[in-house]
Enzyme design. Structure first.
Site, PDB file in Angstrom:
ATOM      1  N   ARG A 156      11.297  -2.705  10.514  1.00  0.00           N
ATOM      2  CA  ARG A 156       9.879  -2.288  11.278  1.00  0.00           C
ATOM      3  C   ARG A 156      10.341  -2.650  12.287  1.00  0.00           C
ATOM      4  NH1 ARG A 156       5.341   0.211   8.039  1.00  0.00           N
ATOM      5  NH2 ARG A 156       4.020  -1.231   9.500  1.00  0.00           N
TER       6      ARG A 156
ATOM      7  N   LYS B 258       0.815  -1.371  -0.073  1.00  0.00           N
ATOM      8  CA  LYS B 258       0.316   0.327   0.091  1.00  0.00           C
ATOM      9  C   LYS B 258       0.614   0.723   0.066  1.00  0.00           C
ATOM     10  CE  LYS B 258      -2.454  -1.137   3.935  1.00  0.00           C
ATOM     11  NZ  LYS B 258      -2.054  -2.412   3.971  1.00  0.00           N
TER      12      LYS B 258
ATOM     13  N   ARG C 128      -0.268  -9.260  13.716  1.00  0.00           N
ATOM     14  CA  ARG C 128      -0.855  -7.994  13.165  1.00  0.00           C
ATOM     15  C   ARG C 128      -2.118  -8.003  11.819  1.00  0.00           C
ATOM     16  NH1 ARG C 128       3.817  -5.120  10.748  1.00  0.00           N
ATOM     17  NH2 ARG C 128       2.101  -3.709   9.555  1.00  0.00           N
TER      18      ARG C 128
ATOM     19  N   ARG D 171      10.676  -6.600   4.200  1.00  0.00           N
ATOM     20  CA  ARG D 171      10.604  -5.365   4.182  1.00  0.00           C
ATOM     21  C   ARG D 171      11.665  -4.405   5.207  1.00  0.00           C
ATOM     22  NH1 ARG D 171       4.832  -2.734   5.050  1.00  0.00           N
ATOM     23  NH2 ARG D 171       4.862  -3.359   7.388  1.00  0.00           N
TER      24      ARG D 171
ATOM     25  N   ARG E 211      -8.753   1.697   9.576  1.00  0.00           N
ATOM     26  CA  ARG E 211      -8.584   0.218   9.817  1.00  0.00           C
ATOM     27  C   ARG E 211     -10.057  -0.627  10.792  1.00  0.00           C
ATOM     28  NH1 ARG E 211      -2.996   0.915   8.942  1.00  0.00           N
ATOM     29  NH2 ARG E 211      -1.486  -0.826   9.161  1.00  0.00           N
TER      30      ARG E 211
END
Ligand code: AMP
Length: 219
Positions: A154, A13, A165, A122, A88
């Protein structure tokens, strides 16, 4: 254009939002980036958000809703905006529909099995905040191609946090797809191609090009 980008964590995203915002001169509003800026500045909100984010939990609706409602009143949103990471929850979506008239919600779809792999790859640049997908078989030392800083993972991309998550996404955010579909605002995009292919599919959607007809000059 007032757009929403939906999709599971790791769907790309943020990367796609940056491309869309640049092409159509939209303000790119990432609630995750806004919260990370609060954390970096050690504001009271940042201190509260840090613990929640690192645990893979959502920040309370009232805080996030107020933040976005203020943000979209800024002058750079006059030409339109792109929401990345908001809404969300259904409560966030309902509030958003009250204080703004959204034109379209684009959902980037990726197969479940590739999400964990994408998140393991990532890395972000701590300085210019660019996001990269690295080849983890090549070690763990990667540098930003723009500013040269060493890339970092992260904190909330650790495998145990990622699992939580994804549960939070399935329970609280996935129902938004039906919510926006029910309002005839939803478009679905296959997010499994390269960054450039996915971006092109999104641009085609907005510019209403149908690749099937494009070359058909006989009709
Ligand atoms: P992101 O960068 O969009 O993946 O967001 C990182 C984290 O920030 C999320 O896992 C949440 O903890 C928090 N966050 C971002 N946007 C929201 C939102 N709209 N509602 C609640 N929490 C959010």
């Amino acid at each position: 254009m007032k757009l929403i980008l939906l999709g599971p964590p790791g769907a790309g995203k943020g990367t796609q939002a940056a491309k869309i915002a640049e092409r159509y001169s939209l303000a790119h509003i990432s609630t995750g980036d806004m919260l990370r800026a609060e954390i970096a500045s050690e504001t009271p909100l940042g201190i509260r958000a840090k613990a929640l984010i690192e645990a893979g939990e959502l920040v309370p609706d009232d805080i996030i809703i107020g933040m976005v409602e203020n943000r979209i009143q800024q002058p750079d949103c006059e030409n339109g905006f792109l929401l990345d990471g908001f809404p969300r929850t259904i409560a966030q979506a309902e509030s958003l529909m009250e204080f703004s008239d959204i034109d379209r919600a684009v959902c980037i779809e990726v197969p479940d099995e590739s999400i964990v792999d994408r998140m393991a790859r990532r890395r972000v640049c701590p300085d210019c905040k660019r996001t990269y997908s690295v080849d983890i078989d090549e070690g763990d030392e990667f540098y930003c191609s723009e500013c040269g800083a060493r890339l970092v993972a992260r904190d909330d991309d650790k495998p145990e946090t990622v699992r939580h998550r994804l549960e939070v996404y399935a329970e609280q955010t996935f129902p938004l797809i039906e919510f926006f579909d029910g309002k005839a605002l939803l478009s679905r995009i296959d997010g499994s191609g390269t960054v450039e292919e996915v971006a092109q599919n999104i641009f085609d959607l907005f510019e209403e090009k149908d690749p099937y007809w494009e070359d058909d000059v006989d009709c």
